[in-house]
Design a protein around this motif. Structure first.
Motif, mmCIF file in Angstrom:
data_model
loop_
_atom_site.group_PDB
_atom_site.id
_atom_site.type_symbol
_atom_site.label_atom_id
_atom_site.label_comp_id
_atom_site.label_asym_id
_atom_site.label_seq_id
_atom_site.Cartn_x
_atom_site.Cartn_y
_atom_site.Cartn_z
ATOM 1 N N MET A 1 0.835 -1.194 0.000
ATOM 2 C CA MET A 1 0.000 0.000 0.000
ATOM 3 C C MET A 1 0.874 1.251 0.000
ATOM 4 N N ASN A 2 0.355 2.316 -0.596
ATOM 5 C CA ASN A 2 1.101 3.578 -0.604
ATOM 6 C C ASN A 2 0.816 4.310 0.703
ATOM 7 N N GLY A 3 1.387 3.820 1.778
ATOM 8 C CA GLY A 3 1.064 4.331 3.106
ATOM 9 C C GLY A 3 2.128 5.230 3.693
ATOM 10 N N GLY A 4 1.867 5.660 4.911
ATOM 11 C CA GLY A 4 2.803 6.535 5.609
ATOM 12 C C GLY A 4 4.119 5.874 5.958
ATOM 13 N N HIS A 5 4.136 4.545 5.876
ATOM 14 C CA HIS A 5 5.367 3.804 6.196
ATOM 15 C C HIS A 5 6.371 3.850 5.061
ATOM 16 N N ASP A 6 5.893 4.170 3.858
ATOM 17 C CA ASP A 6 6.714 4.045 2.641
ATOM 18 C C ASP A 6 7.528 5.332 2.501
ATOM 19 N N LEU A 7 8.607 5.429 3.264
ATOM 20 C CA LEU A 7 9.218 6.729 3.543
ATOM 21 C C LEU A 7 10.386 7.106 2.642
ATOM 22 N N GLY A 8 10.915 6.169 1.868
ATOM 23 C CA GLY A 8 12.130 6.444 1.104
ATOM 24 C C GLY A 8 11.998 7.671 0.213
ATOM 25 N N GLY A 9 12.853 8.672 0.422
ATOM 26 C CA GLY A 9 12.872 9.858 -0.432
ATOM 27 C C GLY A 9 11.930 10.968 -0.025
#
Lengths: 204, 218
Positions: free
Chosen positions: B1-9
């Protein structure tokens, strides 16, 4: 994610009671053994930590055969120390050299090699490091006091699968007289994450 | 999912601020959340991929503002509630209403042996290996609403296969309890300039571990 727990608002203040209530319920229902909880905490608070990884690194610095095994079959090389199990099932070791600097991040969560480093520090799990390590690793390293020349390639390892990465830092100069045990004292946690380098001299 | 955890960059999240002489836990509640999460994991009611999905599947603003053990506590409560291991009202009243048997109910000594044993994700497959070391690949532009381990910042990017890691449980399937669906997993190297364009730092690259369904030949 906040860096310091005391920066949080009222939600946090509710946590201790909420966690206590949860624990009581799960114990009462027979899902968890309270003795197991205490032992789990004791293991990661007192027994497993970066000293494990430091012993592995020091061995690699003094024993070329071990180093070769560590770089080609890290899981089994590390197992020789008895360091194994959860979050260390598939180990990979990357060697820092004058030309290549490796560092580790988990942008998606907090993957970290528990058997050799213990549990990760807050900053490793928090948003600033996870967002920036992949896009501006040199700037991040500078915040840790590590400045690299542009000639040194920076390799960032984003732990997206179940492989867990340990960095083999460079052995400091003028340490030929030190024993393996003394060398291990120069190996910091951050040098094994790749956000630091090994200490120059034994801490007094 | 495109969630808040997907933090790279992501930008704007501030300096790293490492804490000097940081303790392993900040307060007793963190210890207990850690231990409860690990111990409940050994009950066999979910897997590591489902646990990660439970933590990340929430409002991104809430995820980013939470401390990491708050994230773990949230995920644990979700998993317990989804499986009727924690019923409505129980946490508020502190009174257990109903109990059901879990797949395992390990005692302390079993927990310790499970910890030492770990849980290998290596599996076997009869499928042919699609990619080899040195192959140029482009990552697929997928945006699943469910769990995936393909970070946003790498989607649609071209890199080089650096190593074949093996055949591993596929998180995208396992997190949804759709089976382990073992897939080849590769170490893939992406140049900084490919990921970040002209904003890339000089002489930098990122290696990620990527399952075969994420990849296409470039």
């Amino acid at each position: 994610m906040a860096h310091h727990h005391h920066d949080e608002g009222s939600a946090l203040e509710e946590n201790p009671l909420r966690v206590k209530a949860l624990e009581s319920l799960l114990v009462e229902k027979g899902y968890v053994d309270p003795a197991a909880l205490d032992q789990l905490i004791d293991i990661y608070e007192n027994k497993v930590g970066p000293r494990n990884g430091a012993a592995v690194v020091a061995r690699a610095w003094v024993d070329p055969q071990f180093k070769a095994k560590l770089l080609s079959d890290a899981t089994n090389a590390i197992k020789e120390f008895g360091f194994e199990g959860r979050q260390g099932e598939h180990m990979e070791v990357k060697e820092n050299t004058p030309g290549i600097h490796n560092m580790v991040v988990c942008t998606l969560c907090s993957c970290y090699p528990w058997p050799v480093l213990g549990l990760p520090p807050v900053w490793y799990k928090a948003a600033p490091y996870r967002s920036r390590a992949v896009s501006e690793p040199r700037a991040v390293l500078a915040e840790f006091g590590v400045t690299l020349s542009d000639d040194t390639e920076v390799r960032v390892w984003d732990s997206t699968a179940e492989l867990r990465y340990l960095i083999l830092p460079m052995r400091p100069e003028n340490t030929d007289h030190l024993s393996e045990e003394e060398l291990a004292l120069l190996v910091t946690r951050d040098s094994m994450i790749g956000t630091g380098i090994a200490l120059e001299e034994e801490p007094k | 999912m495109n969630g808040g955890h997907d933090l790279g960059g992501r930008h704007g999240l501030g300096p790293i601020n490492p804490e000097q002489n940081e303790p392993v836990f900040h307060g007793e509640w963190e210890e207990r959340v850690f231990a409860l999460t690990v111990a409940m994991g050994f009950c066999g009611e979910w897997n590591i991929d489902a646990a990660r999905y439970a933590r990340e599947n929430r409002n991104p603003a809430d995820y980013i503002q939470a401390s990491y053990y708050q994230v773990w506590l949230y995920g644990l409560l979700v998993l317990l509630q989804e499986r009727d291991l924690l019923l409505e009202g129980e946490l508020e009243t502190g009174i257990a209403q109903k109990t059901r048997a879990t797949k395992f109910a390990p005692k302390a000594e079993e927990v310790l042996s499970k910890l030492a044993l770990g849980g290998s994700c290596a599996r076997e497959t009869s499928a042919a290996q699609e990619f080899s070391v040195g192959d140029k690949i482009t990552t697929r532009n997928i945006n699943p609403k469910a769990h995936t381990r393909l970070p946003s910042y790498t989607r649609g990017k071209t890199g080089t296969v650096a190593a074949v890691n093996g055949v591993f449980v596929f998180p995208d399937s396992n997190a949804q309890f759709l089976g382990e669906d073992p897939q080849y997993c590769y170490s893939v190297r992406f140049e900084g300039s490919e990921l970040w364009g002209e904003q890339a730092e000089p002489n930098s690259c990122v290696y990620l571990d990527m399952w075969e369904p994420y990849l296409e030949h470039a």
